[in-house]
Each structure stands twice: as C-alpha cells, then as structure tokens.
Design an enzyme around this catalytic site. Structure first.
Site, PDB file in Angstrom:
ATOM      1  N   ASN A 213      -1.734  -5.075   2.522  1.00 43.28           N
ATOM      2  CA  ASN A 213      -1.096  -4.305   3.113  1.00 43.28           C
ATOM      3  C   ASN A 213      -1.117  -3.366   4.588  1.00 43.28           C
ATOM      4  O   ASN A 213      -2.337  -3.340   4.704  1.00 43.28           O
ATOM      5  CB  ASN A 213       0.227  -3.133   2.421  1.00 43.28           C
ATOM      6  CG  ASN A 213      -0.555  -2.120   2.463  1.00 43.28           C
ATOM      7  OD1 ASN A 213      -0.726  -0.940   2.922  1.00 43.28           O
ATOM      8  ND2 ASN A 213      -1.088  -1.296   1.130  1.00 43.28           N
ATOM      9  N   ASP A 281       1.865  -1.761  -4.948  1.00 48.41           N
ATOM     10  CA  ASP A 281       2.917  -1.679  -6.350  1.00 48.41           C
ATOM     11  C   ASP A 281       2.108  -3.324  -7.401  1.00 48.41           C
ATOM     12  O   ASP A 281       2.800  -2.192  -8.720  1.00 48.41           O
ATOM     13  CB  ASP A 281       3.965  -2.541  -5.363  1.00 48.41           C
ATOM     14  CG  ASP A 281       5.241  -1.495  -4.782  1.00 48.41           C
ATOM     15  OD1 ASP A 281       4.498   0.432  -5.343  1.00 48.41           O
ATOM     16  OD2 ASP A 281       5.681  -1.237  -3.966  1.00 48.41           O
ATOM     17  N   LYS A 291     -14.724 -17.493  -8.032  1.00 45.94           N
ATOM     18  CA  LYS A 291     -13.776 -17.909  -6.858  1.00 45.94           C
ATOM     19  C   LYS A 291     -12.632 -18.433  -6.844  1.00 45.94           C
ATOM     20  O   LYS A 291     -13.125 -19.529  -7.479  1.00 45.94           O
ATOM     21  CB  LYS A 291     -14.352 -18.083  -5.597  1.00 45.94           C
ATOM     22  CG  LYS A 291     -14.237 -18.684  -4.125  1.00 45.94           C
ATOM     23  CD  LYS A 291     -14.401 -19.304  -3.542  1.00 45.94           C
ATOM     24  CE  LYS A 291     -14.003 -19.598  -2.498  1.00 45.94           C
ATOM     25  NZ  LYS A 291     -14.660 -20.496  -0.811  1.00 45.94           N
ATOM     26  N   ASP A 310       2.074   4.459 -10.847  1.00 46.41           N
ATOM     27  CA  ASP A 310       3.048   5.306  -9.446  1.00 46.41           C
ATOM     28  C   ASP A 310       2.071   6.654  -9.590  1.00 46.41           C
ATOM     29  O   ASP A 310       1.894   7.193 -10.702  1.00 46.41           O
ATOM     30  CB  ASP A 310       4.276   5.305 -10.201  1.00 46.41           C
ATOM     31  CG  ASP A 310       4.715   5.915  -7.981  1.00 46.41           C
ATOM     32  OD1 ASP A 310       3.416   7.143  -7.804  1.00 46.41           O
ATOM     33  OD2 ASP A 310       5.707   5.386  -7.727  1.00 46.41           O
ATOM     34  N   ILE A 311       1.043   6.307  -8.864  1.00 47.02           N
ATOM     35  CA  ILE A 311       0.352   7.682  -8.906  1.00 47.02           C
ATOM     36  C   ILE A 311       0.593   9.110  -8.524  1.00 47.02           C
ATOM     37  O   ILE A 311       0.676  10.023  -8.873  1.00 47.02           O
ATOM     38  CB  ILE A 311      -1.225   7.563  -7.644  1.00 47.02           C
ATOM     39  CG1 ILE A 311      -1.969   6.574  -8.593  1.00 47.02           C
ATOM     40  CG2 ILE A 311      -1.738   8.544  -7.304  1.00 47.02           C
ATOM     41  CD1 ILE A 311      -3.092   6.177  -6.675  1.00 47.02           C
ATOM     42  N   PHE A 328       5.467  10.126   0.735  1.00 50.60           N
ATOM     43  CA  PHE A 328       6.143   9.502   1.342  1.00 50.60           C
ATOM     44  C   PHE A 328       7.011   7.821   1.500  1.00 50.60           C
ATOM     45  O   PHE A 328       6.511   7.698   0.958  1.00 50.60           O
ATOM     46  CB  PHE A 328       4.832   8.930   2.424  1.00 50.60           C
ATOM     47  CG  PHE A 328       4.299  10.074   3.802  1.00 50.60           C
ATOM     48  CD1 PHE A 328       3.625  11.101   2.943  1.00 50.60           C
ATOM     49  CD2 PHE A 328       4.161   9.228   4.656  1.00 50.60           C
ATOM     50  CE1 PHE A 328       3.271  12.164   4.216  1.00 50.60           C
ATOM     51  CE2 PHE A 328       3.161  10.623   5.834  1.00 50.60           C
ATOM     52  CZ  PHE A 328       3.465  11.948   5.633  1.00 50.60           C
ATOM     53  N   LYS A 342      14.671   8.368  -4.130  1.00 46.96           N
ATOM     54  CA  LYS A 342      12.732   8.196  -3.895  1.00 46.96           C
ATOM     55  C   LYS A 342      12.294   9.538  -4.402  1.00 46.96           C
ATOM     56  O   LYS A 342      11.760   9.282  -5.811  1.00 46.96           O
ATOM     57  CB  LYS A 342      12.182   7.458  -2.898  1.00 46.96           C
ATOM     58  CG  LYS A 342      10.648   6.818  -3.658  1.00 46.96           C
ATOM     59  CD  LYS A 342      10.071   6.426  -2.177  1.00 46.96           C
ATOM     60  CE  LYS A 342      11.027   5.054  -2.417  1.00 46.96           C
ATOM     61  NZ  LYS A 342      10.032   4.183  -1.219  1.00 46.96           N
ATOM     62  N   LYS A 346      10.779   9.901  -8.236  1.00 46.84           N
ATOM     63  CA  LYS A 346       9.636  10.078  -8.191  1.00 46.84           C
ATOM     64  C   LYS A 346       8.911  11.727  -8.950  1.00 46.84           C
ATOM     65  O   LYS A 346       7.509  11.564  -9.149  1.00 46.84           O
ATOM     66  CB  LYS A 346       8.674  10.013  -7.382  1.00 46.84           C
ATOM     67  CG  LYS A 346       8.969   8.317  -6.910  1.00 46.84           C
ATOM     68  CD  LYS A 346       7.436   7.646  -5.957  1.00 46.84           C
ATOM     69  CE  LYS A 346       7.776   6.484  -5.650  1.00 46.84           C
ATOM     70  NZ  LYS A 346       7.019   6.241  -5.510  1.00 46.84           N
TER      71      LYS A 346
HETATM   72  N1  CTP Z   1       2.513   5.742  -4.327  1.00 44.21           N
HETATM   73  C1  CTP Z   1       1.839   6.192  -5.245  1.00 44.21           C
HETATM   74  N2  CTP Z   1       1.567   4.783  -6.937  1.00 44.21           N
HETATM   75  C2  CTP Z   1       1.934   4.109  -6.211  1.00 44.21           C
HETATM   76  C3  CTP Z   1       3.436   3.684  -5.128  1.00 44.21           C
HETATM   77  C4  CTP Z   1       3.649   4.586  -4.088  1.00 44.21           C
HETATM   78  O1  CTP Z   1       1.081   7.394  -5.583  1.00 44.21           O
HETATM   79  N3  CTP Z   1       1.591   2.940  -6.880  1.00 44.21           N
HETATM   80  C5  CTP Z   1       3.266   6.709  -3.867  1.00 44.21           C
HETATM   81  C6  CTP Z   1       2.766   6.253  -2.175  1.00 44.21           C
HETATM   82  O2  CTP Z   1       2.127   6.898  -1.156  1.00 44.21           O
HETATM   83  C7  CTP Z   1       4.189   7.626  -1.127  1.00 44.21           C
HETATM   84  C8  CTP Z   1       5.542   6.781  -2.154  1.00 44.21           C
HETATM   85  O3  CTP Z   1       4.558   6.970  -3.082  1.00 44.21           O
HETATM   86  O4  CTP Z   1       3.952   8.583  -1.374  1.00 44.21           O
HETATM   87  C9  CTP Z   1       6.140   5.633  -1.945  1.00 44.21           C
HETATM   88  O5  CTP Z   1       5.495   4.227  -2.097  1.00 44.21           O
HETATM   89  P1  CTP Z   1       6.689   3.533  -1.607  1.00 44.21           P
HETATM   90  O6  CTP Z   1       5.974   1.959  -1.617  1.00 44.21           O
HETATM   91  O7  CTP Z   1       7.462   3.516  -0.391  1.00 44.21           O
HETATM   92  O8  CTP Z   1       7.509   3.409  -2.530  1.00 44.21           O
HETATM   93  P2  CTP Z   1       7.995   2.358  -4.089  1.00 44.21           P
HETATM   94  O9  CTP Z   1       7.989   3.412  -5.646  1.00 44.21           O
HETATM   95  O10 CTP Z   1       7.561   1.624  -4.443  1.00 44.21           O
HETATM   96  O11 CTP Z   1       9.258   2.323  -3.665  1.00 44.21           O
HETATM   97  P3  CTP Z   1      10.154   0.377  -2.916  1.00 44.21           P
HETATM   98  O12 CTP Z   1       9.350   0.210  -3.701  1.00 44.21           O
HETATM   99  O13 CTP Z   1      10.894   0.816  -4.055  1.00 44.21           O
HETATM  100  O14 CTP Z   1      10.188   0.757  -1.724  1.00 44.21           O
END
Ligand code: CTP
Length: 403
Positions: A213, A281, A291, A310-311, A328, A342, A346
C-alpha cells in the site's frame, strides 16, 4: 558513551564557541569527536582550537581530503556513530533540507548513513520565519533530530527562542541518540517504554511480487522520534520504508504482517503502544515458492486471499495490553463515524483518525482527529512532525495522569 564516535559539524554563528565546551563534555563522557568546520564557523572558531580540544585532525574543505581516491568524504561521514551539527545556522538548515552538497559539511550530511542531530542557533525572527519552520519540518520528516533552541536574551539584543541549548543539555540528547540509557534525557517520558509500528507491510505473492500500500512510514517515524525526544525508550517496528531511523530509537525491520505481529509481541511489555502501520488486511493464502508464469491462454491466475491477524485488536484485547493503546484510522469517507466505531471494535484507548482521500499517504502534512472515551478533538492540518510532537506531549500527559 564509551568508545562512541561523534562527527561534529561546527556551523557559523556566535554560538559556535559553545561547541568547544561540547567537545570537552563529549570526550569526558568517553566518546571521541572528529570536527568539520564550515566556512561560516571558521569566522567564529579556529581549526586550531578544535584540533587541540578534539586531539584529532579538523576538516574544512571538500577539496583537501587527501584520500579522495577512496571517496574520503563518504568515509568521513560513515566512520561515526552519530553526526551532530552544532550550531546549525538558518542557512545550514536550509541547505540540509534542500539536499545541497556544495561544501564539505553538506556533502557529508548527504552521504551519511548514520543518525543526524542538528542543534539550531539563530536570531529569534529567523527561527520563527516560515522558511525556517518549513526547513525544520522537512528535516524532521527526513528523520533528522532537530533540537529546540532555548529561549532567552540573544547576542543580537532580541529576546525569544533561538539560543543554542546549554552544552550539558546537548550532551544528554546525544546520549539518548546513541541509544544509551533512556533516562539520560530528563524528559516527561523518561523511564517509559513505548512501542510504535509504522510503514506498510508487503505480502508476498511469489518470490518477486507482493501486495503493498502507499504508506510512507513518515508519520510513524516522526512519532517514534518525538517520543524519544521526550525521553522514552522507543521500539519502532517498521515495515519496508526508505527512512532514516530517528535518533535514540530502536528499530526492528519487518516485511509482512505476520512478522510485524511477532515483532510487536517480542517487544512487550510496554507502557504505551502507538500502532501507526498500514498493515495489509489480507495476504495471499498460499504464496508460491516459484515465480508464477503466464499460462499462455490469457487466463489470469487466481489469488486466494486470507485475512491477516489484527495486530492492534490482538494487543488491545490481549493479556499483555499496555496501559495506553493508540490506533490509527485511515479513512476516505465518514471519517469520524468510522473512527468511533473502530475504537470500540478494536478495544483501543484512542484512535487518531485521518482522511486519506487527499495526498496524506506519502505527503508532509496531516489533519487528524483524536477520538477518545471522552469525545473527539480535531487538530488543524499541520506538518506530520508537528502532529508527532503534539501527540507525544499528549501521551506523556496521559501516562503521567495514569501514574
Ligand atoms: N491494524 C493492525 N493490524 C491489522 C490491520 C490494522 O494492527 N491487521 C491497525 C493499524 O495499525 C491501525 C488500525 O489498525 O492502527 C486501523 O487500521 P485500518 O486498516 O484503518 O482499519 P481496519 O480494521 O482495516 O478497518 P477497515 O478495513 O474497515 O478500514
């Protein structure tokens, strides 16, 4: 600081005389100092004085390095553990921010792969000028530690911020930058351990391709640097980014979300966690060892994705939860409603929400909303380094209240 090597670049300005005391203090603390004197600096102190105090050769010109065949200026910039620019004049800061390499000092600063600290000293109006504010923000974004000048009466008769900090305070900042005892800087976060994640993750598809990303890591790196500047011991778990490690920060490089999760777990316990990383995600369920080749019939390959852990949620709801957990949220629509949801989902204490529909990812400025249990606080757009400094102050205040 035993055995540490400091490359000290002495810039122009009346405060250059204080660099002499700094050399004495650094050497007394067990480190060695090698000096580079700029043309401006040479109007205020002499190479002879620096040589006598550092007991080493003093370098002044790009063209008098004898071993240019061995890329002398590159060697000089890399044979140090830390590069300190003191005093850093408005002009030197501008040339650093612009990436100039028109004298020995700026060439070394461009060629170095070591942490850099700048200690500004200048007239109050020059310090407050928008051009200098911009240059300082740019340098901090680039990972340079820029100390705040002291406030007081100046040699030019004016009053305000712009004075060089006293040498013992500069020495304390150098100690922290070298990763010495975090308590060396008597900051509001002394004795605290803070975990920060930053940057994107790369999820492999095969040995040569990956899903990624647009995260640059700038905001997370700036936060790590700002926390360290307040005296915290900072563990920065960083995805693949092209950024210098902020001074005083311990960096753990990772590539994938799974590696990031493991590094976060290994870095615990912590007093606070700031999860700035844009974690992918999804990952490819079965990344191939070979490859992926085109099939020849025009049919695209099918990639099966599986969700990454989700960490942030795991940390916030787990047994080793730090007392303050900050997430964030990067949103392109309904920023506040999504951020509030969120935060609850979380289980973190605060969500720092930003609208990424513009060019926030990779850009220098950021406008954020801080979503907490007691409501929403919206900050005006400001450089990412200012967001970092303000957030670090807020974290310090929250930890102080929590005891
Ligand atoms: N984060 C994380 N581990 C993941 C995904 C996200 O720790 N696998 C943490 C990011 O570091 C950030 C927060 O979660 O602090 C928000 O991530 P975001 O991608 O914006 O939210 P999502 O849970 O993916 O929600 P959505 O896809 O609905 O935006």
């Amino acid at each position: 600081m035993d055995g540490a090597r400091i490359l000290l670049i002495v810039g122009g300005g009346i405060a250059a005389y204080k660099s002499l005391e700094l050399i004495r203090l650094i050497r007394r603390a067990g480190a060695s100092v090698r000096c580079v004197l700029t043309e401006g600096g040479a109007h205020f102190v002499t190479p002879m004085t620096l040589a006598a105090l550092s007991e080493d050769q003093v370098y002044t010109s790009l063209w008098d390095l004898k071993d240019e065949a061995e890329m002398g200026h590159i060697q000089l910039s890399r044979q140090a553990d830390l590069v300190v620019v003191c005093p850093a004049s408005a002009d030197l800061l501008a040339r650093m921010a612009g990436g100039h390499a028109d004298d020995l000092a700026t060439t070394l600063l461009l060629a170095t792969d070591k942490p850099v600290m700048a200690v500004p000293a200048m007239n109050v109006r020059m310090w407050q000028h928008p051009a200098t504010r911009r240059n300082v923000a740019r340098l901090r974004d680039d990972g340079v530690t820029v100390l705040e000048p002291d406030e007081g009466a100046m040699a030019c008769g004016e009053y305000g911020p712009g004075r060089l900090p006293e040498p013992p305070a500069i020495l304390a900042a150098i100690r922290t930058a070298l990763g010495g005892d975090g308590d060396a800087v008597a900051g509001p976060l002394s004795g605290r351990h803070i975990l920060v994640t930053a940057g994107p993750t790369h999820e492999p598809i095969d040995p040569v391709r990956y899903i990624a990303n647009r995260s640059s890591g700038k905001q997370g790196f700036a936060i790590a640097g700002a926390l360290a500047a307040l005296g915290a011991r900072v563990s920065l778990v960083a995805g693949p980014v092209q950024l210098a490690t902020p001074a005083g920060v311990t960096r753990i490089d990772v590539e994938t979300a799974r590696q990031m999760a493991a590094a976060v777990e290994a870095a615990l316990p912590a007093d606070a966690a700031v999860m700035v990383a844009a974690v992918a995600d999804w990952r490819v369920a079965q990344a191939t060892g070979q490859k992926i080749k085109k099939r020849g019939d025009g049919a695209p390959p099918v990639l099966n994705l599986t969700e990454n852990t989700d960490i942030l949620a795991t940390l916030a709801q787990g047994p080793k939860r730090p007392p303050l957990v900050i997430g964030f949220a990067a949103e392109t629509q309904d920023v506040l409603a999504n951020a509030i949801a969120k935060r609850a989902r979380k289980g973190c204490d605060w969500i720092v929400a930003n609208d990424v529909s513009g060019d926030v990812m990779g850009g220098a400025d950021n406008a954020v909303h801080i979503v907490t249990a007691s409501g929403v606080e919206s900050w005006d757009a400001m450089p990412k380094s200012d967001v970092a400094a303000r957030l670090a102050q807020r974290i310090a205040a929250a930890l102080r209240t929590a005891g």
